[in-house]
Scaffold this motif. Structure first.
Motif, PDB file in Angstrom:
ATOM      1  N   SER A 391       0.837  -1.195   0.000  1.00 55.62           N
ATOM      2  CA  SER A 391       0.000   0.000   0.000  1.00 55.62           C
ATOM      3  C   SER A 391       0.876   1.251   0.000  1.00 55.62           C
ATOM      4  O   SER A 391       2.073   1.207   0.329  1.00 55.62           O
ATOM      5  N   ALA A 392       0.261   2.378  -0.326  1.00 55.88           N
ATOM      6  CA  ALA A 392       0.998   3.642  -0.309  1.00 55.88           C
ATOM      7  C   ALA A 392       1.511   3.943   1.099  1.00 55.88           C
ATOM      8  O   ALA A 392       2.653   4.404   1.267  1.00 55.88           O
ATOM      9  N   ASP A 393       0.698   3.666   2.111  1.00 59.50           N
ATOM     10  CA  ASP A 393       1.119   3.937   3.489  1.00 59.50           C
ATOM     11  C   ASP A 393       2.315   3.073   3.881  1.00 59.50           C
ATOM     12  O   ASP A 393       3.242   3.539   4.547  1.00 59.50           O
ATOM     13  N   ALA A 394       2.301   1.806   3.469  1.00 64.13           N
ATOM     14  CA  ALA A 394       3.409   0.910   3.806  1.00 64.13           C
ATOM     15  C   ALA A 394       4.702   1.344   3.105  1.00 64.13           C
ATOM     16  O   ALA A 394       5.782   1.295   3.689  1.00 64.13           O
ATOM     17  N   ILE A 395       4.561   1.782   1.864  1.00 62.74           N
ATOM     18  CA  ILE A 395       5.742   2.246   1.133  1.00 62.74           C
ATOM     19  C   ILE A 395       6.299   3.506   1.779  1.00 62.74           C
ATOM     20  O   ILE A 395       7.510   3.647   1.992  1.00 62.74           O
ATOM     21  N   ARG A 396       5.417   4.425   2.118  1.00 63.23           N
ATOM     22  CA  ARG A 396       5.857   5.669   2.744  1.00 63.23           C
ATOM     23  C   ARG A 396       6.546   5.392   4.089  1.00 63.23           C
ATOM     24  O   ARG A 396       7.539   6.045   4.431  1.00 63.23           O
ATOM     25  N   ALA A 397       6.033   4.434   4.820  1.00 63.49           N
ATOM     26  CA  ALA A 397       6.639   4.084   6.111  1.00 63.49           C
ATOM     27  C   ALA A 397       8.073   3.599   5.937  1.00 63.49           C
ATOM     28  O   ALA A 397       8.919   3.812   6.818  1.00 63.49           O
ATOM     29  N   SER A 398       8.348   2.971   4.810  1.00 67.29           N
ATOM     30  CA  SER A 398       9.701   2.442   4.567  1.00 67.29           C
ATOM     31  C   SER A 398      10.714   3.555   4.317  1.00 67.29           C
ATOM     32  O   SER A 398      11.923   3.307   4.334  1.00 67.29           O
ATOM     33  N   TRP A 399      10.244   4.788   4.088  1.00 68.69           N
ATOM     34  CA  TRP A 399      11.156   5.911   3.855  1.00 68.69           C
ATOM     35  C   TRP A 399      11.572   6.605   5.158  1.00 68.69           C
ATOM     36  O   TRP A 399      12.481   7.448   5.146  1.00 68.69           O
ATOM     37  N   THR A 400      10.937   6.282   6.263  1.00 66.75           N
ATOM     38  CA  THR A 400      11.050   7.078   7.488  1.00 66.75           C
ATOM     39  C   THR A 400      12.484   7.291   7.946  1.00 66.75           C
ATOM     40  O   THR A 400      12.912   8.425   8.203  1.00 66.75           O
ATOM     41  N   ASP A 401      13.257   6.226   8.058  1.00 65.51           N
ATOM     42  CA  ASP A 401      14.614   6.347   8.595  1.00 65.51           C
ATOM     43  C   ASP A 401      15.484   7.211   7.687  1.00 65.51           C
ATOM     44  O   ASP A 401      16.239   8.074   8.167  1.00 65.51           O
ATOM     45  N   ASP A 402      15.391   6.984   6.388  1.00 60.91           N
ATOM     46  CA  ASP A 402      16.197   7.761   5.446  1.00 60.91           C
ATOM     47  C   ASP A 402      15.799   9.235   5.466  1.00 60.91           C
ATOM     48  O   ASP A 402      16.657  10.125   5.382  1.00 60.91           O
ATOM     49  N   LEU A 403      14.503   9.512   5.557  1.00 60.93           N
ATOM     50  CA  LEU A 403      14.049  10.904   5.595  1.00 60.93           C
ATOM     51  C   LEU A 403      14.522  11.606   6.861  1.00 60.93           C
ATOM     52  O   LEU A 403      14.974  12.763   6.815  1.00 60.93           O
ATOM     53  N   ASN A 404      14.464  10.916   7.981  1.00 66.21           N
ATOM     54  CA  ASN A 404      14.934  11.519   9.230  1.00 66.21           C
ATOM     55  C   ASN A 404      16.426  11.796   9.178  1.00 66.21           C
ATOM     56  O   ASN A 404      16.900  12.846   9.650  1.00 66.21           O
ATOM     57  N   SER A 405      17.164  10.886   8.575  1.00 60.63           N
ATOM     58  CA  SER A 405      18.611  11.080   8.437  1.00 60.63           C
ATOM     59  C   SER A 405      18.914  12.274   7.547  1.00 60.63           C
ATOM     60  O   SER A 405      19.774  13.111   7.865  1.00 60.63           O
ATOM     61  N   PHE A 406      18.183  12.388   6.432  1.00 59.98           N
ATOM     62  CA  PHE A 406      18.402  13.516   5.528  1.00 59.98           C
ATOM     63  C   PHE A 406      18.045  14.835   6.195  1.00 59.98           C
ATOM     64  O   PHE A 406      18.784  15.823   6.071  1.00 59.98           O
ATOM     65  N   LYS A 407      16.926  14.872   6.897  1.00 54.29           N
ATOM     66  CA  LYS A 407      16.504  16.111   7.552  1.00 54.29           C
ATOM     67  C   LYS A 407      17.546  16.582   8.569  1.00 54.29           C
ATOM     68  O   LYS A 407      17.766  17.787   8.747  1.00 54.29           O
ATOM     69  N   HIS A 408      18.190  15.639   9.235  1.00 57.22           N
ATOM     70  CA  HIS A 408      19.240  15.986  10.197  1.00 57.22           C
ATOM     71  C   HIS A 408      20.418  16.648   9.477  1.00 57.22           C
ATOM     72  O   HIS A 408      20.958  17.661   9.943  1.00 57.22           O
ATOM     73  N   ILE A 409      20.814  16.102   8.350  1.00 57.72           N
ATOM     74  CA  ILE A 409      21.912  16.681   7.564  1.00 57.72           C
ATOM     75  C   ILE A 409      21.495  18.022   6.977  1.00 57.72           C
ATOM     76  O   ILE A 409      22.265  18.991   6.985  1.00 57.72           O
ATOM     77  N   ARG A 410      20.273  18.093   6.485  1.00 56.81           N
ATOM     78  CA  ARG A 410      19.751  19.280   5.827  1.00 56.81           C
ATOM     79  C   ARG A 410      19.796  20.503   6.734  1.00 56.81           C
ATOM     80  O   ARG A 410      20.056  21.620   6.259  1.00 56.81           O
ATOM     81  N   ARG A 411      19.559  20.313   8.026  1.00 50.76           N
ATOM     82  CA  ARG A 411      19.508  21.439   8.965  1.00 50.76           C
ATOM     83  C   ARG A 411      20.787  22.271   8.931  1.00 50.76           C
ATOM     84  O   ARG A 411      20.755  23.479   9.152  1.00 50.76           O
ATOM     85  N   LYS A 412      21.912  21.647   8.668  1.00 49.25           N
ATOM     86  CA  LYS A 412      23.201  22.348   8.695  1.00 49.25           C
ATOM     87  C   LYS A 412      23.309  23.408   7.618  1.00 49.25           C
ATOM     88  O   LYS A 412      24.110  24.343   7.732  1.00 49.25           O
ATOM     89  N   TYR A 413      22.497  23.267   6.565  1.00 49.81           N
ATOM     90  CA  TYR A 413      22.672  24.111   5.397  1.00 49.81           C
ATOM     91  C   TYR A 413      21.513  25.090   5.148  1.00 49.81           C
ATOM     92  O   TYR A 413      21.532  25.852   4.185  1.00 49.81           O
ATOM     93  N   LEU A 414      20.529  25.062   6.021  1.00 50.17           N
ATOM     94  CA  LEU A 414      19.365  25.918   5.817  1.00 50.17           C
ATOM     95  C   LEU A 414      19.695  27.385   6.077  1.00 50.17           C
ATOM     96  O   LEU A 414      20.332  27.729   7.071  1.00 50.17           O
ATOM     97  N   LEU A 415      19.230  28.229   5.185  1.00 47.04           N
ATOM     98  CA  LEU A 415      19.354  29.680   5.337  1.00 47.04           C
ATOM     99  C   LEU A 415      18.067  30.307   5.834  1.00 47.04           C
ATOM    100  O   LEU A 415      18.046  31.466   6.237  1.00 47.04           O
ATOM    101  N   TYR A 416      16.966  29.526   5.780  1.00 50.19           N
ATOM    102  CA  TYR A 416      15.643  30.050   6.108  1.00 50.19           C
ATOM    103  C   TYR A 416      14.948  29.069   7.050  1.00 50.19           C
ATOM    104  O   TYR A 416      15.189  27.866   7.016  1.00 50.19           O
ATOM    105  N   ASN A 417      14.058  29.578   7.875  1.00 49.71           N
ATOM    106  CA  ASN A 417      13.326  28.731   8.818  1.00 49.71           C
ATOM    107  C   ASN A 417      12.336  27.819   8.105  1.00 49.71           C
ATOM    108  O   ASN A 417      11.844  28.152   7.037  1.00 49.71           O
TER     109      ASN A 417
END
Length: 417
Positions: A391-417
């Motif tokens: 299902s779409a929900d199951a597929i989206r759930a499989s992205w969770t760890d990678d998305l959280n990891s990316f968001k952590h890295i992304r914070r270092k480079y943000l210029l805007y809130n």
């Protein structure tokens, strides 16, 4: 509601124009059709949120950096300076008027004026208005050659992005930064808002599937402006051999990632409006299938369909025709069954359900996906998940760890809130 301000302005303008034409028509000839069309086009291509000031408009912050230098500019039709009277001038024209020594314009996919089809070969040439040489950075010459950077002191990058990994302007950014770093040439980014900057979503690219439509291990929707993304390319050492580019970003004023911003100029021929831009990250997956995503119509990336979809399930129909930006659209001149999404509310996540429903209701599932799909998805896993019936929900759930990891890295480079 997000994106509505500009649409209301367009409607008001049209009503005023009609009223003026009716009142003045008896006194003097009306403007020619071409003149009226030009005025309407200018209206479509004006900044609608005066509180947001793009990097290019902040000339006081970057003109001193250009004086007395030989300049290269990576630009297209979106590279403009907005005026207070709701018109604009192209950055190249403005700087040429100010006697800035522009040696070369580098053009990305779709060309300097933004009229070429997706994937179409764009030729080098001369800008008719300024006489400045244009070098294409699409096709065989994606990365500027050393001789093309010869005698340049600084390269400006000013292109409107839409925040999707497979939108190739960030790949052009990578190659420009890499080439300039190798030649010791600084890069100046004139930043612009990301219309899909309000969320981060999608599968993360497996570097084994690296291509021009996905060069970095990021999700499909990265939620960063061009300036922020350039900082990430540098900081994560994604350039060849981990080299870093001397980088300067002129940030946007009065902007956050939650700011409502309607793009005043089409970023490419097949993204004609806010709805298309918002739906693009979700519907672009169809480019890797036998489904047409609206190319060859006036509703590009706002409808989808195929002759192979079940007409009892997909009751909307249309026929793609050759047009500007899609000379040879998928299923040209064939009746397609699908869905009309033109009235869809703006998304703040990827929608996988449309893709899954199309796969489940196609005549021949073995012919649904093509080799391009894995490049767009950045991973083999998404196709396998859809084919296995997740299902779409199951597929989206499989992205969770990678998305959280990316968001952590992304914070270092943000210029805007």
């Amino acid at each position: 509601m997000r994106f509505n301000v500009f649409k209301n302005t367009v409607l008001l303008f049209v009503l005023v124009m009609i009223s003026c034409a009716n009142k003045k028509g008896d006194k003097k000839p009306q403007n020619s059709v071409a003149e009226q069309t030009e005025k309407q086009q200018i209206l479509k291509e004006t900044q609608n949120d005066n509180s947001i000031i793009v990097g290019a408009n902040q000339t006081e912050n970057y003109l001193p950096l250009l004086q007395g230098k030989h300049i290269g500019i990576v630009a297209n039709q979106t590279s403009v300076i907005f005026k207070t009277d709701n018109t604009y001038t192209h950055l190249v024209d403005s700087l040429a008027t100010l006697k800035i020594d522009i040696k070369t314009v580098f053009a990305p996919e779709h060309g300097f004026r933004g009229k070429a089809d997706a994937g179409e070969h764009v030729k080098d040439g001369i800008d008719k208005k300024t006489g400045i040489p244009i070098i294409s950075l699409y096709g065989d010459n994606k990365k500027p050659k050393p001789e093309q950077l010869d005698n340049l002191d600084l390269v400006i990058f000013d292109i409107q992005d839409v925040g999707a990994r497979f939108y190739t302007y960030i790949s052009t950014l990578h190659y420009v930064m890499e080439a300039c770093a190798e030649q010791g040439i600084p890069v100046l980014i004139l930043d612009r808002p990301n219309p899909n900057g309000h969320y981060v979503d999608g599968p993360t690219l497996d570097i084994n599937n690296k291509s021009f439509v996905g060069m970095h291990p990021i999700p499909v929707v990265h939620g960063m402006t061009i300036g922020e993304y350039a900082k990430m390319i540098n900081g994560e050492k994604w350039l060849n051999n981990g080299i870093q580019c001397e980088l300067n970003v002129i940030p946007i004023k009065n902007y956050t990632h939650q700011s409502s911003y309607s793009l005043p100029i089409k970023p490419s021929p097949n993204l004609p409006n806010d709805t298309a831009i918002n739906l693009y990250p979700s519907l672009c997956f169809f480019e890797g299938t036998n489904v047409n995503a609206g190319r060859g119509t006036d509703n590009q990336f706002q409808i989808f369909g195929s002759p192979f979809l079940n007409p009892k399930v997909f009751t909307f129909s249309y026929t793609p025709r050759s047009n500007t930006g899609a000379k040879y659209p998928k299923h040209e001149n064939k009746l397609c069954y699908g869905i009309n999404l033109t009235q869809t509310k703006p998304l703040n996540h990827l929608n996988l359900q449309w893709l899954i429903d199309a796969y489940n209701n196609t005549k021949d599932k073995s012919a649904f996906f093509n080799n391009f799909f894995i490049k767009l998805a950045g991973t083999k896993k998404l196709q396998e998940q859809i084919e296995s019936g997740l299902s779409a929900d199951a597929i989206r759930a499989s992205w969770t760890d990678d998305l959280n990891s990316f968001k952590h890295i992304r914070r270092k480079y943000l210029l805007y809130n």
